[in-house]
Design a protein around this motif. Structure first.
Motif, PDB file in Angstrom:
ATOM      1  N   SER A  17       0.829  -1.212   0.000  1.00 39.22           N
ATOM      2  CA  SER A  17       0.000   0.000   0.000  1.00 39.22           C
ATOM      3  C   SER A  17       0.857   1.255   0.000  1.00 39.22           C
ATOM      4  O   SER A  17       0.505   2.244  -0.642  1.00 39.22           O
ATOM      5  N   ALA A  18       1.973   1.227   0.709  1.00 41.29           N
ATOM      6  CA  ALA A  18       2.864   2.389   0.726  1.00 41.29           C
ATOM      7  C   ALA A  18       3.485   2.627  -0.647  1.00 41.29           C
ATOM      8  O   ALA A  18       3.607   3.776  -1.094  1.00 41.29           O
ATOM      9  N   LEU A  19       3.860   1.557  -1.338  1.00 40.78           N
ATOM     10  CA  LEU A  19       4.417   1.717  -2.685  1.00 40.78           C
ATOM     11  C   LEU A  19       3.370   2.254  -3.653  1.00 40.78           C
ATOM     12  O   LEU A  19       3.664   3.109  -4.497  1.00 40.78           O
ATOM     13  N   LEU A  20       2.140   1.756  -3.547  1.00 42.95           N
ATOM     14  CA  LEU A  20       1.068   2.289  -4.387  1.00 42.95           C
ATOM     15  C   LEU A  20       0.759   3.742  -4.031  1.00 42.95           C
ATOM     16  O   LEU A  20       0.457   4.554  -4.906  1.00 42.95           O
ATOM     17  N   LEU A  21       0.855   4.066  -2.746  1.00 45.49           N
ATOM     18  CA  LEU A  21       0.537   5.409  -2.273  1.00 45.49           C
ATOM     19  C   LEU A  21       1.445   6.456  -2.904  1.00 45.49           C
ATOM     20  O   LEU A  21       0.979   7.513  -3.320  1.00 45.49           O
ATOM     21  N   VAL A  22       2.736   6.175  -2.997  1.00 53.70           N
ATOM     22  CA  VAL A  22       3.649   7.181  -3.541  1.00 53.70           C
ATOM     23  C   VAL A  22       3.598   7.257  -5.060  1.00 53.70           C
ATOM     24  O   VAL A  22       4.129   8.199  -5.651  1.00 53.70           O
ATOM     25  N   ASN A  26      -4.308   9.875  -8.150  1.00 54.33           N
ATOM     26  CA  ASN A  26      -5.611  10.266  -7.625  1.00 54.33           C
ATOM     27  C   ASN A  26      -5.493  10.507  -6.117  1.00 54.33           C
ATOM     28  O   ASN A  26      -5.134   9.609  -5.359  1.00 54.33           O
ATOM     29  N   THR A  27      -5.811  11.709  -5.679  1.00 57.13           N
ATOM     30  CA  THR A  27      -5.641  12.078  -4.280  1.00 57.13           C
ATOM     31  C   THR A  27      -6.598  11.324  -3.363  1.00 57.13           C
ATOM     32  O   THR A  27      -6.219  10.922  -2.258  1.00 57.13           O
ATOM     33  N   ALA A  28      -7.815  11.105  -3.785  1.00 57.61           N
ATOM     34  CA  ALA A  28      -8.781  10.387  -2.955  1.00 57.61           C
ATOM     35  C   ALA A  28      -8.331   8.949  -2.722  1.00 57.61           C
ATOM     36  O   ALA A  28      -8.404   8.435  -1.603  1.00 57.61           O
ATOM     37  N   ARG A  29      -7.837   8.301  -3.756  1.00 58.66           N
ATOM     38  CA  ARG A  29      -7.340   6.939  -3.593  1.00 58.66           C
ATOM     39  C   ARG A  29      -6.061   6.912  -2.760  1.00 58.66           C
ATOM     40  O   ARG A  29      -5.821   5.967  -2.007  1.00 58.66           O
ATOM     41  N   ALA A  30      -5.246   7.946  -2.876  1.00 59.93           N
ATOM     42  CA  ALA A  30      -4.035   8.028  -2.056  1.00 59.93           C
ATOM     43  C   ALA A  30      -4.391   8.146  -0.575  1.00 59.93           C
ATOM     44  O   ALA A  30      -3.728   7.535   0.277  1.00 59.93           O
ATOM     45  N   LEU A  31      -5.441   8.893  -0.260  1.00 57.96           N
ATOM     46  CA  LEU A  31      -5.875   8.998   1.136  1.00 57.96           C
ATOM     47  C   LEU A  31      -6.385   7.655   1.651  1.00 57.96           C
ATOM     48  O   LEU A  31      -6.132   7.287   2.801  1.00 57.96           O
ATOM     49  N   PHE A  32      -7.095   6.906   0.807  1.00 58.92           N
ATOM     50  CA  PHE A  32      -7.547   5.576   1.218  1.00 58.92           C
ATOM     51  C   PHE A  32      -6.356   4.648   1.444  1.00 58.92           C
ATOM     52  O   PHE A  32      -6.332   3.885   2.410  1.00 58.92           O
ATOM     53  N   LEU A  33      -5.358   4.707   0.567  1.00 55.14           N
ATOM     54  CA  LEU A  33      -4.174   3.874   0.758  1.00 55.14           C
ATOM     55  C   LEU A  33      -3.406   4.273   2.009  1.00 55.14           C
ATOM     56  O   LEU A  33      -2.838   3.413   2.692  1.00 55.14           O
ATOM     57  N   ASP A  82      -6.001  19.915  -9.072  1.00 55.14           N
ATOM     58  CA  ASP A  82      -5.605  19.571 -10.432  1.00 55.14           C
ATOM     59  C   ASP A  82      -4.233  20.133 -10.765  1.00 55.14           C
ATOM     60  O   ASP A  82      -3.418  19.478 -11.407  1.00 55.14           O
ATOM     61  N   ASP A  83      -3.954  21.364 -10.315  1.00 55.35           N
ATOM     62  CA  ASP A  83      -2.643  21.963 -10.560  1.00 55.35           C
ATOM     63  C   ASP A  83      -1.543  21.183  -9.852  1.00 55.35           C
ATOM     64  O   ASP A  83      -0.466  20.976 -10.396  1.00 55.35           O
ATOM     65  N   LEU A  84      -1.794  20.753  -8.630  1.00 55.79           N
ATOM     66  CA  LEU A  84      -0.789  19.983  -7.889  1.00 55.79           C
ATOM     67  C   LEU A  84      -0.508  18.647  -8.547  1.00 55.79           C
ATOM     68  O   LEU A  84       0.626  18.186  -8.579  1.00 55.79           O
ATOM     69  N   GLN A  85      -1.538  18.006  -9.082  1.00 51.43           N
ATOM     70  CA  GLN A  85      -1.336  16.706  -9.697  1.00 51.43           C
ATOM     71  C   GLN A  85      -0.669  16.831 -11.060  1.00 51.43           C
ATOM     72  O   GLN A  85       0.026  15.923 -11.497  1.00 51.43           O
ATOM     73  N   ASN A  86      -0.854  17.948 -11.738  1.00 54.67           N
ATOM     74  CA  ASN A  86      -0.281  18.102 -13.074  1.00 54.67           C
ATOM     75  C   ASN A  86       1.129  18.674 -13.059  1.00 54.67           C
ATOM     76  O   ASN A  86       1.814  18.623 -14.062  1.00 54.67           O
ATOM     77  N   THR A  87       1.589  19.247 -11.939  1.00 57.64           N
ATOM     78  CA  THR A  87       2.906  19.868 -11.926  1.00 57.64           C
ATOM     79  C   THR A  87       4.031  18.850 -11.957  1.00 57.64           C
ATOM     80  O   THR A  87       5.050  19.077 -12.570  1.00 57.64           O
TER      81      THR A  87
END
Length: 181
Positions: A17-22, A26-33, A82-87
Motif C-alpha cells: 500500500s505504501a508503494l502504491l501510495l507514492v 488520484n488524491t482520494a485513492r491516495a488517502l484511502f491507501l 488539479d494543478d498539484l497533480q499536473n505539476t
C-alpha cells in the motif's frame, strides 16, 4: 505458524500500500491507501508488543490526522488539486533513475541496520532479558493502557483534538469561495 502468516500478510499489505501510495495520481485513492498503511502499521506494532504505540497510531493518526486530511481534501479547491497533480509527473520531481538509486540506497541502509542489530544486540535489551522484565505476549497491557488514557493522558489527547479542530476550521476558512462584490 499462524502468527507468522498474519504478520507477513500485514507487512506485505503495509509495504504494498505504501508503494502504491507514492505512485498514485488520484488524491482520494491516495488517502484511502494511507488509511490502509496506517492500520497495517498499527497491526505490526501489536505484533511487536507495542500496544501503546498501536493504540496511539489508531487514535491520533487514523482518527485525527487522516480524517483532517480527508476533510481538507473535500473542502479544498478542485483547481488547486488539479494543478498539484499536473505539476509533477515524476517521483519527488526526479528522473526515474535517480529515484531508483535513492530507493536502493535506503534499502541497502535498512539491510545494514537490520544486520547490525542482529549481530550486536543493544545493551538495554540484554539488561532487560537478564532482569526478566521483557514483555511477554501473554501479558495484558490493554487494561493498564485504558486506565492511562482515561486518567493520566486525557489532557494531552484533548489538547491534540483541539489543535486538529482548529486546523480543520482553518482549512474550511481557506477553502471557502470569496464573493466578488
Amino acid at each position: 505458524m499462524l502468527e507468522s502468516i498474519i504478520f507477513y500478510a500485514f507487512a506485505f499489505l503495509a509495504i504494498g500500500s505504501a508503494l502504491l501510495l507514492v505512485n498514485i495520481k488520484n488524491t482520494a485513492r491516495a488517502l484511502f491507501l494511507l488509511f490502509v498503511v496506517l492500520f497495517a502499521m498499527a497491526a505490526l506494532y501489536l505484533f511487536a508488543l507495542a500496544d501503546f504505540v498501536a493504540i496511539t497510531q489508531i487514535l491520533v493518526y487514523v482518527g485525527g490526522v487522516l480524517i483532517l486530511l480527508i476533510f481538507a481534501f473535500m473542502l479544498s479547491n478542485k483547481e488547486l488539486l488539479d494543478d498539484l497533480q499536473n505539476t509533477s509527473k515524476r517521483f519527488i520531481s526526479m528522473p526515474n533513475w535517480q529515484a531508483t538509486m535513492l530507493a536502493l540506497a535506503f534499502f541497502g541502509l535498512m539491510l545494514y541496520a537490520v544486520q547490525a542489530w542482529h549481530s550486536h544486540m543493544p545493551q538495554w535489551i540484554v539488561d532487560a532479558e537478564a532482569k526478566g522484565s521483557v514483555i511477554q505476549p501473554q501479558d495484558n497491557n490493554i487494561k493498564a493502557l485504558g486506565f492511562k488514557f482515561m486518567t493520566q493522558y486525557i489532557l494531552p489527547f484533548e489538547v491534540i483534538s483541539i489543535f486538529l479542530m482548529v486546523a480543520l476550521i482553518g482549512a474550511a476558512h481557506l477553502s471557502r469561495k470569496e464573493d466578488n462584490r
